[in-house]
Design an enzyme around this catalytic site. Structure first.
Site, PDB file in Angstrom:
ATOM      1  N   CYS A  86      49.969   4.639  83.459  1.00 58.27           N
ATOM      2  CA  CYS A  86      50.612   3.316  83.457  1.00 58.27           C
ATOM      3  C   CYS A  86      52.039   3.387  82.923  1.00 58.27           C
ATOM      4  O   CYS A  86      52.785   2.417  83.008  1.00 58.27           O
ATOM      5  CB  CYS A  86      49.797   2.328  82.635  1.00 58.27           C
ATOM      6  SG  CYS A  86      48.023   2.461  82.923  1.00 58.27           S
ATOM      7  N   CYS A 209      42.121  -9.118  79.684  1.00 58.72           N
ATOM      8  CA  CYS A 209      42.398  -7.972  80.553  1.00 58.72           C
ATOM      9  C   CYS A 209      43.434  -8.356  81.607  1.00 58.72           C
ATOM     10  O   CYS A 209      43.391  -9.448  82.166  1.00 58.72           O
ATOM     11  CB  CYS A 209      41.131  -7.528  81.280  1.00 58.72           C
ATOM     12  SG  CYS A 209      39.733  -7.175  80.194  1.00 58.72           S
ATOM     13  N   LYS A 331      49.511  -9.080  81.559  1.00 57.95           N
ATOM     14  CA  LYS A 331      48.419 -10.033  81.692  1.00 57.95           C
ATOM     15  C   LYS A 331      48.675 -11.042  82.802  1.00 57.95           C
ATOM     16  O   LYS A 331      47.795 -11.313  83.612  1.00 57.95           O
ATOM     17  CB  LYS A 331      48.215 -10.772  80.364  1.00 57.95           C
ATOM     18  CG  LYS A 331      47.192 -11.891  80.431  1.00 57.95           C
ATOM     19  CD  LYS A 331      45.785 -11.330  80.629  1.00 57.95           C
ATOM     20  CE  LYS A 331      44.784 -12.385  81.046  1.00 57.95           C
ATOM     21  NZ  LYS A 331      44.779 -12.613  82.504  1.00 57.95           N
ATOM     22  N   HIS A 335      50.046  -5.931  86.814  1.00 62.07           N
ATOM     23  CA  HIS A 335      50.127  -4.528  86.394  1.00 62.07           C
ATOM     24  C   HIS A 335      49.893  -3.576  87.571  1.00 62.07           C
ATOM     25  O   HIS A 335      48.834  -2.972  87.698  1.00 62.07           O
ATOM     26  CB  HIS A 335      49.099  -4.279  85.282  1.00 62.07           C
ATOM     27  CG  HIS A 335      49.168  -2.908  84.678  1.00 62.07           C
ATOM     28  ND1 HIS A 335      50.311  -2.132  84.657  1.00 62.07           N
ATOM     29  CD2 HIS A 335      48.203  -2.157  84.066  1.00 62.07           C
ATOM     30  CE1 HIS A 335      50.042  -0.975  84.052  1.00 62.07           C
ATOM     31  NE2 HIS A 335      48.774  -0.963  83.694  1.00 62.07           N
TER      32      HIS A 335
END
Lengths: 390, 489
Positions: A86, A209, A331, A335
Site C-alpha cells: 500500500c 475499514c 476510509k 484506497h
C-alpha cells in the site's frame, strides 16, 4: 544536494470504475498532473517515471511501469514499477525525489495505479492478503483487517481508547470525503452508523475499514534548476523519511504502534528541520481507523496512549488544530493500493496551493503525508511546504 | 497361554483417548428426519472442520504417552489404524511420528480396510514386541494409535450412528495391563459394511439377520478360541456399530449385558469404527475396571479378542460440550458447503512446508547464541539483538503461552483458503500468542485459537494442539493451533 519540488499533481476519481483499465486510469492521472502545472508543461519534459502498484489481480504484474507510461505517451523514458504494498506510490514519490536530488533527472513523474473492483470477493480477499507474512501469519486465516484488528486488541488492552474512538475517526473522514469530488465513499455517516456496523474482524467493524477502490494518481517532481520554468509558487519537498519493519506482526517489538512509521517520521522531520507542531495538516494512512489512531502517536502528534484524546477534542477535524485526512483519507476517499501514496501527495499539493475547494484547510503552508505498506512492513513520510517568496 | 508365553509379549502401560468436543444428539436427528435410525445412540461426537483421523489420533497418542509417563523419543513401534485415513494413498505414520517426536528408525505400520484394523494393529504390535531386548533399546515402547470418523449417506443408518474418536495404547515390557490371552477368527461373510474404492460413504446391505449372524459368528469364533474364562472380566468392550448389536453378541461371546454395558461408548459417542473397542476399554479403565475383554469385529468378516488383566492408567477426553443442531451438524460434515472457492490462497510450496515441520509439529524454536533470545521460526537476523548468528540452538517449546493480540475473523471474512473451514465451523479466532520458553523467556507466534471467541482475550492462557491448517496442491498441511488451557478435558 539540490532541492526537489512538486510542480503538479492529480488523481482520477477513486471508486469502482468498470469502464476503465489500469492503463486508462494511469493515463488520466498523468493528464491531471500535467494539466495542473501552473506554467504548463510538455509531456516531453518528463525525464523518467516511477510507478507504484501492488498488481492486484495479477494483470500486468511484470513490466507494469512501461505498460502504463508507454500507453500514456511518455515514450521511451526509463520507467520502473515500485512495489511496497500500500506504500508503493509513496515510495515512488520518494524515488522521484531521489532521482531529482541526485541530478540524474530534472522532471520525474511519480504515480501509482490499482484496479481492485473487477474481481470476485474471494479473489479480492486473496489479493488483499498478499502483503501479509505468508508462511505463518496468513496461515492463521487472518486477513488485512484481521492483522490491524489484532493491533487494535492490544492497543485497547494497553490504553484507554475504545472502538467508539475508531467510529469517530470514520465519521470525521466521511465528513471530509463528502466534500471531495474524487472520493470513493463521498458521503457523510453518523456515529450510530459507524458504531453499529457489522463486525469484520473484532474489534473492527465495517466502518473501521477502508474500501477497495480503482484509481490512479500522479505527481510531477522537478529540480530547483528547472522549477521556475513551470511555476512561481512551487511546493517544496522539505523532508522525506522511509523505514522498514518485520512483515509479520508477530515478529515485532510492539503491536500498539508501527515502528517503521515512527522512524520514517523522525527522519522526515529532521530533514525538514521541523517539529510535528509546525504542521498545518496531515494525510495519514488510515486503511483501518486504528491505523489513524496509532499514526497520531507514531507521527508525534501526541504522546503514546493519548491519541484518543485528540479524537475526543476534535483536534484533527477539518477546523481543528491539526486537520488529518481532509481528503477523506483511505476510509472515504478510497484506497486503490498502488495509487494511495501518490494520491496523498496530490492532496497535499492541492491543499498547499489553496485548491482543495470545500475541504480546504485554512492557511495551509506545511503538510505531511504518511503512507504505510501492509501492516507496517514499509512506511514513507513526506513533509511538503509552500515556498514563500521564491 | 502359559506364563512363559506371557513374558515374550509386551503389556499395556497406558491408554489415552480423545473425542471431539462437538456433540449432536438423537433428538436433533429426529427433528430433522422424523426418526433416528441409530438404535441405542443417544448422542455422538462430531469432528470439527479441522479435525480428522490423524489429528484425533495425535491427541489420543499424546494423552497415552502422558499417562504412561513416556516421551515420543521412546517409540520403537508405531502403528496407526483407521477406516477413514485422511488420504487414501500416502503413509501418514511419518507425520504422526514427527508430531510425537518418535525416532526416525521407529517401525511404522498402517492398518485400514475394516473396523477391526485397530485390533489388528494391536495384535501386530504384540507380535512385534517387546522392544526391551537389545542394549540401548531397553527403554523403548510400542504405540498403537486408532482413530476413526466413519460417515455414510445422510439418510443412512450408518451416518445416523457415525461418531468420532481415537484411542492409543502404549505397550512396554512391564506395563500393568497383561494381555493374558488373545485370539482371531474369520468367517467369509462379505457385505455387512463396505465402501468402494474412491468413495467417501460407507454403506451396507442392510440384511438384518445376515448382518447379525456375520457379526456374532465372527466375534463368537474369536471368543471361543480364547483359553481363559471370561466370567471374571469387569467389562467387555465389544465392537459397536450401533447401541444394540454388541448386546446381540453377548451370548456368542460369553459375557452378560451388564459387562458389555461397562465397556461401551456408542451411546454417547456413536459408532467410532476401528476405535470403538479401544474407546470402550479406555472408558472402562477410567471407571475402575481391571480385567477387560476387547472384542473387535470387521466386515468381511473377522474378529479379534484380547483379555487384558490389571489396572491400566488412562488419560481420557471423552466428554462433549457443544451441542449442535442438525443444520450445524451438516455444516461440520461439509454436506452443505461447497469447498474452497476460486481466488487463490497463501502459497507455501510443499518443500517450503516440509522445511518448517519441526516448527509446525513440535514447536522447535531457536535460541540466539549471541543474546539468548528465542526466535520462531528460527532463521535470519535475531528478532531481539538483530545480529545474524551462524545457527540457532534448537529449543523445543513446552507449548503453553498467553494471548497478546487477538481478533475474530467474522463469518464471510475468511480468505479463500479458509472459506471452507469458516463455512463449516463459523467465525474463527486468529491471534498472536507469546509461547513460554522452556527456561523462561517467551517468543511470539501467530496461530488460530480453537473455540468460542468469548473465551479468548488478551492474557488468556493457551496450549498447543495439532490440527489441519489447510490443504493445498492436494496435500493436507498439519500444524499447531492453540486452545485455551481452560478447555482442557
Amino acid at each position: 544536494m539540490r532541492d526537489a519540488y512538486i510542480i503538479g499533481a492529480g488523481q482520477t476519481e477513486f471508486g469502482a470504475m468498470p469502464g476503465e483499465s489500469y492503463r486508462s486510469l494511469f493515463t488520466a492521472a498523468v493528464d491531471h498532473a500535467l494539466d495542473s502545472v501552473p506554467g504548463g508543461i510538455d509531456a516531453d519534459a518528463v525525464d523518467e517515471a516511477i510507478v507504484g502498484s501492488l498488481g492486484v489481480g495479477g494483470r500486468q504484474i511484470g513490466l507494469s511501469g512501461p505498460a502504463v507510461t508507454e500507453h500514456a505517451g511518455l515514450d521511451g523514458i526509463p520507467s520502473t514499477r515500485v512495489e511496497n504494498a500500500c506504500a508503493a506510490s509513496g515510495y515512488a514519490v520518494r524515488q522521484a525525489v531521489q532521482a531529482v536530488r541526485s541530478g540524474m533527472a530534472d522532471v520525474v513523474l511519480a504515480g501509482g495505479v490499482e484496479v481492485m473492483t473487477d474481481m470476485s470477493g474471494d479473489a479480492a480477499k486473496y489479493w488483499l492478503g498478499v502483503s501479509g507474512e505468508t508462511e505463518w501469519e496468513r496461515l492463521t486465516g487472518t486477513t488485512f483487517a484481521g492483522v490491524y484488528a489484532q493491533m487494535a486488541s492490544a492497543y485497547f488492552d494497553q490504553y484507554d481508547a475504545t472502538p467508539e474512538h475508531l467510529s469517530k475517526i470514520a465519521v470525521k473522514n466521511h465528513a471530509n470525503g463528502a466534500k471531495n469530488p474524487n472520493a470513493h465513499l463521498g458521503f457523510e455517516c453518523s456515529l450510530d452508523d459507524a458504531t453499529s456496523a457489522p463486525a469484520v474482524a473484532d474489534p473492527l467493524n465495517l466502518y473501521h475499514c477502508c474500501p477497495t477502490s480503482d484509481g490512479a494518481a500522479a505527481v510531477l517532481v522537478a529540480s530547483e534548476a528547472v522549477v521556475d520554468e513551470y511555476t512561481a509558487e512551487p511546493v517544496r519537498v522539505a523532508g522525506v523519511g522511509a523505514a522498514s519493519e518485520r512483515v509479520g506482526l508477530f515478529e515485532r517489538d510492539t503491536y500498539t504502534g508501527i515502528d517503521s512509521s515512527t522512524m520514517a517520521a523522525a527522519t522526515a522531520y529532521e530533514r525538514a528541520g521541523i517539529e510535528p507542531d509546525n504542521l498545518d495538516f496531515a494525510e495519514v494512512h488510515d486503511c483501518f481507523a486504528i491505523a489513524e489512531l496509532m499514526a497520531y502517536e507514531d507521527l508525534g502528534f501526541c504522546d503514546r496512549g493519548e491519541a484518543h484524546e485528540l479524537v475526543e477534542a476534535g483536534a484533527t477535524t477539518l477546523d481543528g488544530d491539526l486537520p488529518v485526512n481532509a481528503s477523506g483519507g483511505l476510509k472515504s476517499k478510497g484506497h486503490p493500493i498502488g495509487a494511495t501514496g501518490a494520491g496523498q501527495v496530490a492532496e497535499a499539493y492541492k491543499q498547499l496551493r489553496g485548491e482543495a475547494g470545500d475541504r480546504q484547510v485554512a492557511d495551509a503552508e506545511r503538510g505531511l503525508t504518511h503512507n504505510v505498506g501492509g501492516s507496517g512492513g514499509a512506511a514513507v513520510v513526506h513533509v511538503l511546504e509552500r515556498e514563500v517568496g521564491r | 497361554m502359559t506364563d512363559d508365553d506371557a513374558v515374550t509379549e509386551p503389556s499395556v502401560a497406558a491408554i489415552g483417548a480423545y473425542t471431539p468436543r462437538l456433540r449432536v444428539d438423537a433428538a436433533a436427528f429426529e427433528e430433522a428426519w422424523g426418526r433416528f435410525d441409530a438404535a441405542g445412540v443417544e448422542a455422538k461426537a462430531v469432528p470439527e472442520a479441522d479435525e480428522d483421523a490423524l489429528t484425533m489420533g495425535i491427541a489420543a497418542a499424546q494423552r497415552a504417552l502422558d499417562a504412561a509417563g513416556r516421551d515420543g523419543e521412546a517409540i520403537a513401534h508405531l502403528a496407526f489404524a483407521t477406516t477413514t485415513p485422511p488420504m487414501a494413498e500416502e503413509d501418514l505414520t511419518p507425520r504422526l511420528a514427527s508430531v510425537l517426536g518418535a525416532p526416525e528408525d521407529a517401525a511404522t505400520r498402517t492398518l485400514t480396510g475394516s473396523t477391526r484394523a485397530g485390533a489388528q494393529a494391536l495384535a501386530g504390535a504384540l507380535d512385534a514386541g517387546p522392544w526391551g531386548g537389545s542394549a540401548g533399546q531397553s527403554d523403548r515402547i510400542g504405540l498403537v494409535v486408532v482413530a476413526d470418523c466413519p460417515r455414510g449417506a445422510p439418510d443412512s443408518e450408518i451416518e445416523h450412528a457415525a461418531g468420532a474418536g481415537a484411542a492409543a495404547v502404549v505397550l512396554t515390557p512391564d506395563g500393568p495391563g497383561t494381555v493374558v490371552d488373545r485370539a482371531a477368527h474369520v468367517e467369509s461373510a462379505p457385505g455387512s459394511r463396505f465402501r468402494g474404492a474412491g468413495e467417501a460413504e460407507t454403506t451396507g446391505l442392510d440384511i438384518t439377520q445376515y448382518d447379525r449372524e456375520a457379526f456374532t459368528a465372527a466375534l463368537g469364533g474369536a471368543a471361543d478360541s480364547l483359553d481363559v474364562d471370561l466370567s471374571g472380566v469387569d467389562a467387555a468392550a465389544v465392537q459397536s456399530p450401533d447401541g444394540t448389536l454388541p448386546y446381540r453378541a453377548a451370548g456368542a461371546v460369553g459375557v452378560d449385558a451388564e459387562t458389555i454395558a461397562a465397556g461401551e461408548t456408542v451411546s454417547q459417542l456413536g459408532d467410532t469404527g476401528a476405535a470403538s473397542v479401544f474407546l470402550g476399554a479406555a472408558a472402562a479403565y477410567d471407571d475402575g475396571a481391571e480385567r477387560l475383554l476387547l472384542a473387535a469385529y470387521g466386515s468381511g468378516a473377522g474378529a479379534n479378542a484380547f483379555v487384558v488383566d490389571g489396572a491400566v492408567p488412562v488419560s481420557v477426553a471423552l466428554s462433549g460440550e457443544c451441542q449442535l443442531s442438525y443444520a450445524e451438524y451438516l455444516r461440520r460434515r461439509g454436506e452443505i458447503t461447497t469447498g474452497e472457492p476460486d481466488g487463490g490462497g497463501a502459497y507455501v510450496s510443499v518443500p517450503a512446508w516440509q522445511r518448517s515441520t519441526p516448527q509446525r509439529h513440535r514447536l522447535v524454536a531457536g535460541r540466539c547464541p549471541d543474546c539468548g533470545a528465542l526466535n520462531f521460526p528460527p532463521g535470519g537476523a535475531c528478532r531481539d539483538c538483530g545480529r545474524r548468528p551462524e545457527s540457532y540452538e534448537a529449543v523445543e517449546l513446552p507449548g503453553e503461552g498467553a494471548v497478546e493480540a487477538v481478533t475474530t475473523i467474522a463469518q464471510g471474512g475468511a480468505p479463500p483458503e479458509f472459506v471452507e473451514q469458516q463455512s463449516r465451523s463459523g467465525p474463527f479466532v486468529s491471534a498472536i500468542v507469546a509461547l513460554d520458553g522452556p527456561d523462561g523467556g517467551s517468543v511470539s507466534v501467530p496461530t488460530q485459537v480453537l473455540g468460542d471467541a468469548d473465551g479468548v482475550g488478551i492474557g488468556t492462557r493457551v496450549e498447543a494442539t495439532i490440527r489441519r491448517i489447510y490443504e493445498q496442491e492436494g496435500v493436507i498441511r498439519y500444524g499447531f493451533k492453540m486452545q485455551p488451557v481452560e478447555r482442557r478435558r
